[in-house]
Design a protein around this motif. Structure first.
Motif, mmCIF file in Angstrom:
data_model
loop_
_atom_site.group_PDB
_atom_site.id
_atom_site.type_symbol
_atom_site.label_atom_id
_atom_site.label_comp_id
_atom_site.label_asym_id
_atom_site.label_seq_id
_atom_site.Cartn_x
_atom_site.Cartn_y
_atom_site.Cartn_z
ATOM 1 N N SER A 198 10.222 -6.394 -6.064
ATOM 2 C CA SER A 198 10.155 -7.732 -5.495
ATOM 3 C C SER A 198 9.279 -7.626 -4.259
ATOM 4 C CB SER A 198 11.558 -8.210 -5.116
ATOM 5 O OG SER A 198 11.489 -9.436 -4.435
ATOM 6 N N GLY A 199 8.204 -8.346 -4.265
ATOM 7 C CA GLY A 199 7.287 -8.277 -3.130
ATOM 8 C C GLY A 199 5.884 -8.613 -3.572
ATOM 9 N N CYS A 200 4.933 -8.014 -2.923
ATOM 10 C CA CYS A 200 3.528 -8.306 -3.180
ATOM 11 C C CYS A 200 3.041 -7.638 -4.471
ATOM 12 C CB CYS A 200 2.686 -7.848 -1.992
ATOM 13 S SG CYS A 200 2.790 -6.081 -1.657
ATOM 14 N N GLY A 201 1.882 -8.057 -4.932
ATOM 15 C CA GLY A 201 1.275 -7.491 -6.132
ATOM 16 C C GLY A 201 1.049 -5.991 -6.051
ATOM 17 N N PRO A 202 0.524 -5.488 -4.926
ATOM 18 C CA PRO A 202 0.336 -4.038 -4.826
ATOM 19 C C PRO A 202 1.648 -3.257 -4.933
ATOM 20 C CG PRO A 202 -1.060 -5.129 -3.234
ATOM 21 C CD PRO A 202 -0.161 -6.192 -3.827
ATOM 22 N N SER A 203 2.735 -3.838 -4.480
ATOM 23 C CA SER A 203 4.034 -3.178 -4.607
ATOM 24 C C SER A 203 4.390 -3.008 -6.080
ATOM 25 C CB SER A 203 5.105 -3.991 -3.883
ATOM 26 O OG SER A 203 6.350 -3.364 -3.978
ATOM 27 N N ASP A 260 -3.195 -2.259 5.052
ATOM 28 C CA ASP A 260 -1.928 -2.968 5.256
ATOM 29 C C ASP A 260 -1.040 -2.987 4.009
ATOM 30 O OD1 ASP A 260 -3.597 -4.744 3.868
ATOM 31 O OD2 ASP A 260 -2.694 -6.510 4.805
ATOM 32 N N LYS A 261 -1.469 -2.338 2.917
ATOM 33 C CA LYS A 261 -0.663 -2.272 1.684
ATOM 34 C C LYS A 261 -0.314 -0.840 1.289
ATOM 35 C CE LYS A 261 -0.575 -6.675 1.079
ATOM 36 N NZ LYS A 261 0.663 -7.417 1.271
ATOM 37 N N ARG A 262 -0.703 0.119 2.107
ATOM 38 C CA ARG A 262 -0.418 1.521 1.781
ATOM 39 C C ARG A 262 1.077 1.814 1.744
ATOM 40 N NH1 ARG A 262 -5.282 4.810 4.702
ATOM 41 N NH2 ARG A 262 -6.731 4.479 2.976
ATOM 42 N N HIS A 263 1.846 1.016 2.450
ATOM 43 C CA HIS A 263 3.295 1.211 2.428
ATOM 44 C C HIS A 263 3.855 1.026 1.020
ATOM 45 C CE1 HIS A 263 3.015 -3.180 2.759
ATOM 46 N NE2 HIS A 263 4.206 -3.196 2.176
ATOM 47 N N CYS A 264 3.155 0.300 0.170
ATOM 48 C CA CYS A 264 3.620 0.066 -1.202
ATOM 49 C C CYS A 264 3.653 1.376 -1.996
ATOM 50 C CB CYS A 264 2.727 -0.954 -1.897
ATOM 51 S SG CYS A 264 2.718 -2.574 -1.107
ATOM 52 N N ALA A 265 2.636 2.204 -1.825
ATOM 53 C CA ALA A 265 2.598 3.500 -2.506
ATOM 54 C C ALA A 265 3.710 4.402 -1.981
ATOM 55 C CB ALA A 265 1.237 4.158 -2.325
ATOM 56 N N GLN A 266 3.952 4.346 -0.680
ATOM 57 C CA GLN A 266 5.026 5.150 -0.087
ATOM 58 C C GLN A 266 6.386 4.696 -0.611
ATOM 59 O OE1 GLN A 266 4.482 7.858 1.863
ATOM 60 N NE2 GLN A 266 6.665 8.243 1.660
ATOM 61 N N LEU A 267 6.584 3.385 -0.699
ATOM 62 C CA LEU A 267 7.839 2.846 -1.228
ATOM 63 C C LEU A 267 8.054 3.307 -2.665
ATOM 64 C CD1 LEU A 267 10.330 0.980 -1.092
ATOM 65 C CD2 LEU A 267 8.811 -0.900 -1.784
ATOM 66 N N ALA A 268 7.017 3.255 -3.483
ATOM 67 C CA ALA A 268 7.136 3.672 -4.883
ATOM 68 C C ALA A 268 7.471 5.156 -4.986
ATOM 69 C CB ALA A 268 5.850 3.356 -5.636
ATOM 70 N N ALA A 269 6.817 5.987 -4.180
ATOM 71 C CA ALA A 269 7.081 7.429 -4.204
ATOM 72 C C ALA A 269 8.513 7.721 -3.769
ATOM 73 C CB ALA A 269 6.089 8.164 -3.310
ATOM 74 N N GLU A 270 8.956 7.082 -2.704
ATOM 75 C CA GLU A 270 10.316 7.312 -2.209
ATOM 76 C C GLU A 270 11.363 6.803 -3.195
ATOM 77 O OE1 GLU A 270 10.405 5.536 1.671
ATOM 78 O OE2 GLU A 270 9.126 7.103 2.533
ATOM 79 N N THR A 271 11.073 5.703 -3.863
ATOM 80 C CA THR A 271 12.021 5.158 -4.834
ATOM 81 C C THR A 271 12.111 6.063 -6.055
ATOM 82 O OG1 THR A 271 11.481 2.941 -4.028
ATOM 83 C CG2 THR A 271 12.672 3.083 -6.106
ATOM 84 N N LEU A 272 10.993 6.630 -6.482
ATOM 85 C CA LEU A 272 11.010 7.603 -7.573
ATOM 86 C C LEU A 272 11.824 8.832 -7.173
ATOM 87 C CD1 LEU A 272 10.049 8.644 -10.347
ATOM 88 C CD2 LEU A 272 8.015 9.518 -9.172
ATOM 89 N N GLN A 273 11.627 9.315 -5.955
ATOM 90 C CA GLN A 273 12.397 10.465 -5.472
ATOM 91 C C GLN A 273 13.892 10.161 -5.487
ATOM 92 O OE1 GLN A 273 10.763 11.281 -1.612
ATOM 93 N NE2 GLN A 273 8.829 12.027 -2.439
#
Length: 114
Positions: free
Chosen positions: A22-27, A65-78
């Motif tokens: 839930s969030g932006c397209g890049p997320s 300003d969207k790099r946090h999306c990749a970090q969120l995905a990596a942390e959620t996978l972990q």
């Protein structure tokens, strides 16, 4: 942004993975890419190789300003891998140790933990 990742592990490898974001397209794009990159890997390989940099590269880069999306995905996978290992530990504890019994050629009965 909010994200959830689910994993199906078969024969020690990620057989399939899904995500909800839930969030932006890049997320959403990063969540999809994280799960795609994880499939076929062992859970440990997924954690080691599917990091924010790998996700960002696989989606073709992200604005600053969207790099946090990749970090969120990596942390959620972990976190999904962590939950998998916790569930495996819980199953092992609930099942308890298995005991095997076998007779040797001379008729002795041996017991042991399997």
């Amino acid at each position: 942004d909010t994200m959830e990742v689910t994993l199906k592990i078969r024969d020690g490898r990620v057989a399939s993975a899904g995500y909800w974001a839930s969030g932006c397209g890049p997320s959403s794009a990063c969540g999809a890419m994280a799960t795609k990159l994880a499939v076929g890997k062992t859970p440990d390989e997924a954690v080691e190789t599917v990091d924010a940099a790998a996700i960002e590269e696989a989606v073709g880069g992200l604005p600053e300003d969207k790099r946090h999306c990749a970090q969120l995905a990596a942390e959620t996978l972990q976190e999904a891998v962590h939950r998998y290992y916790l569930s495996q530990r819980k199953r092992a504890v609930e099942k308890g140790p298995s005991v095997s019994r076998e007779r040797t050629d001379n008729g002795e009965l041996h017991k042991g933990l399997a």
